[in-house]
Design a protein around this motif. Sequence first.
Motif, mmCIF file in Angstrom:
data_model
loop_
_atom_site.group_PDB
_atom_site.id
_atom_site.type_symbol
_atom_site.label_atom_id
_atom_site.label_comp_id
_atom_site.label_asym_id
_atom_site.label_seq_id
_atom_site.Cartn_x
_atom_site.Cartn_y
_atom_site.Cartn_z
ATOM 1 N N UNK A 106 0.838 -1.201 0.000
ATOM 2 C CA UNK A 106 0.000 0.000 0.000
ATOM 3 C C UNK A 106 0.874 1.254 0.000
ATOM 4 N N UNK A 107 1.896 1.262 0.832
ATOM 5 C CA UNK A 107 2.802 2.408 0.898
ATOM 6 C C UNK A 107 3.495 2.640 -0.439
ATOM 7 N N UNK A 108 3.928 1.567 -1.079
ATOM 8 C CA UNK A 108 4.606 1.688 -2.370
ATOM 9 C C UNK A 108 3.665 2.223 -3.445
ATOM 10 N N UNK A 109 2.379 1.946 -3.292
ATOM 11 C CA UNK A 109 1.400 2.413 -4.264
ATOM 12 C C UNK A 109 0.900 3.818 -4.001
ATOM 13 N N UNK A 110 1.446 4.477 -2.982
ATOM 14 C CA UNK A 110 1.047 5.848 -2.686
ATOM 15 C C UNK A 110 -0.010 5.979 -1.610
ATOM 16 N N UNK A 111 -0.375 4.868 -0.964
ATOM 17 C CA UNK A 111 -1.393 4.912 0.076
ATOM 18 C C UNK A 111 -0.798 5.117 1.458
ATOM 19 N N UNK A 114 -9.838 7.878 1.849
ATOM 20 C CA UNK A 114 -10.343 7.326 3.112
ATOM 21 C C UNK A 114 -10.516 5.814 3.022
ATOM 22 N N UNK A 115 -10.620 5.290 1.789
ATOM 23 C CA UNK A 115 -10.692 3.841 1.596
ATOM 24 C C UNK A 115 -9.305 3.212 1.514
ATOM 25 N N UNK A 116 -8.252 4.042 1.602
ATOM 26 C CA UNK A 116 -6.888 3.543 1.581
ATOM 27 C C UNK A 116 -6.374 3.145 0.216
ATOM 28 N N UNK A 117 -6.967 3.693 -0.852
ATOM 29 C CA UNK A 117 -6.564 3.309 -2.201
ATOM 30 C C UNK A 117 -5.275 4.007 -2.627
ATOM 31 N N UNK A 118 -4.497 3.336 -3.448
ATOM 32 C CA UNK A 118 -3.299 3.925 -4.043
ATOM 33 C C UNK A 118 -3.703 4.811 -5.212
ATOM 34 N N UNK A 119 -2.748 5.576 -5.754
ATOM 35 C CA UNK A 119 -3.046 6.424 -6.908
ATOM 36 C C UNK A 119 -3.544 5.601 -8.091
ATOM 37 N N UNK A 122 -9.638 7.955 -14.503
ATOM 38 C CA UNK A 122 -8.790 9.093 -14.835
ATOM 39 C C UNK A 122 -7.331 8.644 -14.838
ATOM 40 N N UNK A 123 -6.454 9.466 -15.386
ATOM 41 C CA UNK A 123 -5.041 9.131 -15.424
ATOM 42 C C UNK A 123 -4.390 9.255 -14.062
ATOM 43 N N UNK A 124 -3.305 8.505 -13.852
ATOM 44 C CA UNK A 124 -2.589 8.551 -12.579
ATOM 45 C C UNK A 124 -2.036 9.950 -12.324
ATOM 46 N N UNK A 125 -1.549 10.608 -13.366
ATOM 47 C CA UNK A 125 -1.012 11.961 -13.198
ATOM 48 C C UNK A 125 -2.100 12.932 -12.741
ATOM 49 N N UNK A 126 -3.317 12.735 -13.246
ATOM 50 C CA UNK A 126 -4.440 13.584 -12.820
ATOM 51 C C UNK A 126 -4.785 13.324 -11.361
ATOM 52 N N UNK A 127 -4.736 12.063 -10.963
ATOM 53 C CA UNK A 127 -4.983 11.709 -9.563
ATOM 54 C C UNK A 127 -3.978 12.412 -8.669
ATOM 55 N N UNK A 128 -2.706 12.378 -9.059
ATOM 56 C CA UNK A 128 -1.665 13.017 -8.260
ATOM 57 C C UNK A 128 -1.921 14.513 -8.104
ATOM 58 N N UNK A 129 -2.399 15.149 -9.180
ATOM 59 C CA UNK A 129 -2.702 16.580 -9.119
ATOM 60 C C UNK A 129 -3.833 16.851 -8.133
ATOM 61 N N UNK A 130 -4.870 16.002 -8.177
ATOM 62 C CA UNK A 130 -5.993 16.172 -7.247
ATOM 63 C C UNK A 130 -5.554 15.951 -5.800
ATOM 64 N N UNK A 158 -0.176 17.395 5.445
ATOM 65 C CA UNK A 158 1.050 17.117 4.703
ATOM 66 C C UNK A 158 1.090 15.759 4.030
ATOM 67 N N UNK A 159 0.116 14.878 4.329
ATOM 68 C CA UNK A 159 0.119 13.592 3.641
ATOM 69 C C UNK A 159 -1.277 12.986 3.588
ATOM 70 N N UNK A 160 -1.394 11.864 2.908
ATOM 71 C CA UNK A 160 -2.673 11.221 2.627
ATOM 72 C C UNK A 160 -3.339 10.690 3.891
#
Length: 225
Positions: free
Chosen positions: A116-121, A164-169, A178-186, A197-199
């Motif tokens: 999960x951490x590696x996936x951005x969660x 809040x569901x703990x999903x990765x990007x 949507x694209x992963x880059x768009x997710x990162x922007x949001x 400061x973090x998710x």
Amino acid sequence: MIRTVIAEDELLTRSALVGILGAEPDIEVVADCDRAEAVARIGAHEPDVVLLGFALPATDGFSVLADVRALPNRPAVAVLAARVGEECVPVALRLGAEGFLLKDMAPEQLVHSVRILAGGGGVLAPVVGRQVIDGYLATRGGRGSGDLLTALTSREQDVLDCLTDGLSNQEIAVRLHMGVSTVKEHVSAILLKLKVSNRVQAALLAQRNGLSGDGRAARSRKAVG
């Protein structure tokens, strides 16, 4: 391959963590060390994930966490502790930790958390008490939940629900088409607007203030009633 560094002073615990994670086909433990060597090892190996052992009530782990956060290619960091400290959790989150885990967690939970951490969660041990979360959120101060809700666009709110569901990007991208880059922007916009400061902090704030999907529904029913 998920490159991982384990920084833990207790040799037996460190060896166990190396054994558990090293047995997984998609995880590589590129270094293991004590906390004193952590920053240098992390800087040299540039891992994706760091498991940082804390020995409560000692606070030297906080300085290590702050130094890791300052690295140019900062990895996702989860604190590992033998128990939950009421002051330790909020400080670790404010310093940018993406997770707070307990050393006696099941091996499969440890592996899942690293992925999960590696996936951005973000990850939190289930036993982190309500009083600890409430105490941390109380320090945010200032803005009410209604103000926080109106600060987000509808699409940002959708992304916050996923956090809040703990999903990765990647998982958010699939769910919301949507694209992963768009997710990162949001995600970046959400952190800025909620002043966190973090998710993990964003997800906790959403849950506490009724900003996630179920909480918003309850608030709407109450308003209509």
